[in-house]
Design an enzyme around this catalytic site. Structure first.
Site, PDB file in Angstrom:
ATOM      1  N   HIS A  44     -12.085  -5.417  -0.228  1.00 39.54           N
ATOM      2  CA  HIS A  44     -11.175  -4.427   0.372  1.00 39.54           C
ATOM      3  C   HIS A  44     -11.788  -3.689   1.564  1.00 39.54           C
ATOM      4  CE1 HIS A  44      -7.402  -1.981  -0.852  1.00 39.54           C
ATOM      5  NE2 HIS A  44      -7.559  -1.945   0.444  1.00 39.54           N
TER       6      HIS A  44
ATOM      7  N   SER B 114      -0.648  -1.814   8.436  1.00 39.01           N
ATOM      8  CA  SER B 114      -0.071  -0.679   9.176  1.00 39.01           C
ATOM      9  C   SER B 114       0.458  -1.111  10.548  1.00 39.01           C
ATOM     10  CB  SER B 114      -1.104   0.444   9.348  1.00 39.01           C
ATOM     11  OG  SER B 114      -1.530   0.925   8.106  1.00 39.01           O
TER      12      SER B 114
ATOM     13  N   TRP C  15       0.857  -1.197   0.000  1.00 40.94           N
ATOM     14  CA  TRP C  15       0.000   0.000   0.000  1.00 40.94           C
ATOM     15  C   TRP C  15       0.888   1.241   0.000  1.00 40.94           C
ATOM     16  CZ3 TRP C  15      -2.084   2.687   4.871  1.00 40.94           C
ATOM     17  CH2 TRP C  15      -2.975   3.723   4.518  1.00 40.94           C
TER      18      TRP C  15
ATOM     19  N   LYS D 249      -7.027  -7.495  -3.764  1.00 39.77           N
ATOM     20  CA  LYS D 249      -8.313  -7.102  -3.149  1.00 39.77           C
ATOM     21  C   LYS D 249      -9.280  -6.519  -4.176  1.00 39.77           C
ATOM     22  CE  LYS D 249      -5.478  -6.015   0.814  1.00 39.77           C
ATOM     23  NZ  LYS D 249      -4.240  -5.433   0.234  1.00 39.77           N
TER      24      LYS D 249
ATOM     25  N   LEU E 221       3.148  -0.620  11.819  1.00 35.43           N
ATOM     26  CA  LEU E 221       3.992   0.432  12.420  1.00 35.43           C
ATOM     27  C   LEU E 221       3.186   1.717  12.587  1.00 35.43           C
ATOM     28  CD1 LEU E 221       7.130  -0.151  10.133  1.00 35.43           C
ATOM     29  CD2 LEU E 221       6.554  -1.277  12.298  1.00 35.43           C
TER      30      LEU E 221
ATOM     31  N   GLU F 215      15.261  -5.779   8.083  1.00 29.02           N
ATOM     32  CA  GLU F 215      15.006  -5.597   9.530  1.00 29.02           C
ATOM     33  C   GLU F 215      13.598  -6.090   9.907  1.00 29.02           C
ATOM     34  OE1 GLU F 215      15.696  -1.502  10.712  1.00 29.02           O
ATOM     35  OE2 GLU F 215      14.045  -1.601  12.135  1.00 29.02           O
TER      36      GLU F 215
ATOM     37  N   TYR G 171      -4.387  -0.115  -5.232  1.00 33.44           N
ATOM     38  CA  TYR G 171      -3.034   0.428  -5.015  1.00 33.44           C
ATOM     39  C   TYR G 171      -2.395   0.878  -6.336  1.00 33.44           C
ATOM     40  CZ  TYR G 171      -3.219  -2.145  -0.504  1.00 33.44           C
ATOM     41  OH  TYR G 171      -3.558  -2.666   0.718  1.00 33.44           O
TER      42      TYR G 171
ATOM     43  N   ASP H 284       1.454  -8.631  -0.635  1.00 28.22           N
ATOM     44  CA  ASP H 284       0.078  -8.150  -0.513  1.00 28.22           C
ATOM     45  C   ASP H 284      -0.120  -6.894  -1.358  1.00 28.22           C
ATOM     46  OD1 ASP H 284      -2.423  -8.220   1.645  1.00 28.22           O
ATOM     47  OD2 ASP H 284      -1.940  -6.205   0.948  1.00 28.22           O
TER      48      ASP H 284
HETATM   49  P1  A2P Z   1      10.172   3.411   4.278  1.00 23.54           P
HETATM   50  O1  A2P Z   1       9.456   2.835   3.087  1.00 23.54           O
HETATM   51  O2  A2P Z   1      10.981   4.628   3.917  1.00 23.54           O
HETATM   52  O3  A2P Z   1      10.956   2.369   5.027  1.00 23.54           O
HETATM   53  P2  A2P Z   1       3.227   0.659   8.001  1.00 23.54           P
HETATM   54  O4  A2P Z   1       3.776  -0.673   7.585  1.00 23.54           O
HETATM   55  O5  A2P Z   1       2.675   0.685   9.383  1.00 23.54           O
HETATM   56  O6  A2P Z   1       2.207   1.198   7.025  1.00 23.54           O
HETATM   57  O7  A2P Z   1       4.446   1.729   8.000  1.00 23.54           O
HETATM   58  C1  A2P Z   1       5.110   2.062   6.809  1.00 23.54           C
HETATM   59  C2  A2P Z   1       5.980   3.288   7.034  1.00 23.54           C
HETATM   60  O8  A2P Z   1       6.990   2.961   7.986  1.00 23.54           O
HETATM   61  C3  A2P Z   1       6.679   3.735   5.776  1.00 23.54           C
HETATM   62  O9  A2P Z   1       6.738   5.142   5.831  1.00 23.54           O
HETATM   63  C4  A2P Z   1       8.080   3.152   5.895  1.00 23.54           C
HETATM   64  O10 A2P Z   1       9.018   3.988   5.276  1.00 23.54           O
HETATM   65  C5  A2P Z   1       8.292   3.129   7.392  1.00 23.54           C
HETATM   66  N1  A2P Z   1       9.103   1.978   7.828  1.00 23.54           N
HETATM   67  C6  A2P Z   1       8.974   0.706   7.431  1.00 23.54           C
HETATM   68  N2  A2P Z   1       9.840  -0.094   8.071  1.00 23.54           N
HETATM   69  C7  A2P Z   1      10.552   0.693   8.890  1.00 23.54           C
HETATM   70  C8  A2P Z   1      11.603   0.451   9.815  1.00 23.54           C
HETATM   71  N3  A2P Z   1      12.074  -0.759  10.005  1.00 23.54           N
HETATM   72  N4  A2P Z   1      12.099   1.520  10.497  1.00 23.54           N
HETATM   73  C9  A2P Z   1      11.623   2.761  10.292  1.00 23.54           C
HETATM   74  N5  A2P Z   1      10.617   3.056   9.442  1.00 23.54           N
HETATM   75  C10 A2P Z   1      10.082   2.034   8.745  1.00 23.54           C
END
Ligand code: A2P
Length: 272
Positions: A109, A196, A23, A76, A198, A247, A51, A46
């Site tokens: 979706h 999401s 996404w 989706k 993160l 990571e 998208y 996914d």
């Molecule tokens: P980037 O693509 O520059 O790594 P989510 O999965 O909750 O939607 O979050 C996605 C966001 O988190 C994107 O902006 C992505 O940016 C960032 N992100 C993904 N993995 C990491 C990580 N290991 N550390 C810091 N930011 C991350």
């Protein structure tokens, strides 16, 4: 590595326990991002018609040295596409965009169009679901499910249709633990996928998250993604950066039940 662990749907189909979310990855960047994910051991990708990156997601998978049966592909049905025939048509568009013969998982979706959140679309969701059941029975999809569905949205399908959804993909992260919905899905053997994980990146600067991550010698992102697994949900982290893609799949640790409880009590950073 992530790809040797699975969740199993109620029909026996296995799904790798971490997926690469796409996404907000534009079509131009999707080829490189998916290639990087595959190179680093992700086997579950996914996407969604909405998208607008299916073409390059599919091309990256097809160009990569991996056989179709060793990669799990989810897409989706667009949230505004509801009804029997339009669902069959949208599915054809998706597999044509991706350049594949079948999907591993196909989801509705959302229960309503994004510009009409909350609208009651029960009848047309049932029609879409019946079309998805047909595609499933015809062998064109290995598992079918929903996304952003509440308990009552799912219950309406259970009451009217033959097949219990195999998955519900919802926003799930520290501060948004969706306890009632999670319980409901577990009760019906519906795997919850966490998008999401993160909080779209917004949670990573939290001092408390950083402190707890340091205690486990992991990064804040790893703590957040592991949290989803501790709750039995399947995380779909996304990144376009190789170091972060790697990571996000290195999750060989566990969070103590006491710390999971502490994290459960967090406020939702996205509702502030
Ligand atoms: P980037 O693509 O520059 O790594 P989510 O999965 O909750 O939607 O979050 C996605 C966001 O988190 C994107 O902006 C992505 O940016 C960032 N992100 C993904 N993995 C990491 C990580 N290991 N550390 C810091 N930011 C991350």
């Amino acid at each position: 590595m992530a790809n040797d662990r699975f969740f199993t749907f109620h029909n026996g189909v296995k799904i790798p326990d971490i997926g690469f979310g796409t996404w907000q990855i534009p079509n131009e960047e999707a080829y490189a991002a998916v290639t990087t994910a595959l190179k680093n051991g992700y086997t579950h990708i996914d996407t969604a018609l909405a998208y607008q990156n299916e073409e390059n997601v599919g091309k990256a998978i097809r160009d990569f040295d991996i056989s179709r049966e060793n990669v799990f592909i989810t897409s989706k049905l667009p949230a505004q596409t509801k009804g029997y025939d339009v669902t069959l048509e949208a599915f054809e568009e998706t597999i044509s965009n991706l350049g594949v013969e079948y999907l591993d998982l196909y989801l509705i979706h959302a229960p309503w169009p994004w510009d009409e959140i909350g609208k009651d679309c029960t009848e047309s969701n049932i029609e879409s679901w019946k079309a998805m059941e047909k595609l499933y029975k015809d062998g064109k999809i290995r598992a079918i499910g929903v996304s952003n569905f509440s308990e009552s949205d799912i219950q309406a399908l259970l009451d009217a249709c033959d097949i219990v959804p195999m998955a519900n993909q919802i926003p799930f992260y520290i501060g948004r633990d969706q306890a009632g919905l999670l319980q409901f899905c577990k009760h019906h053997n519906i795997i919850v996928e966490a998008y999401s994980p993160l909080a779209t990146g917004q949670i990573l600067d939290s001092a408390e998250i950083k402190e707890m991550a340091a205690k486990y010698s992991v990064t804040p992102a790893q703590l957040c993604i592991r949290y989803c697994l501790e709750h039995g949900t399947l995380p779909l982290p996304k990144s376009t950066n190789e170091a972060r893609i790697i990571e996000n799949s290195q999750l060989d640790f566990s969070i103590s039940p006491e710390d999971v409880e502490k994290l459960d009590a967090f406020e939702d950073v996205r509702s502030k």
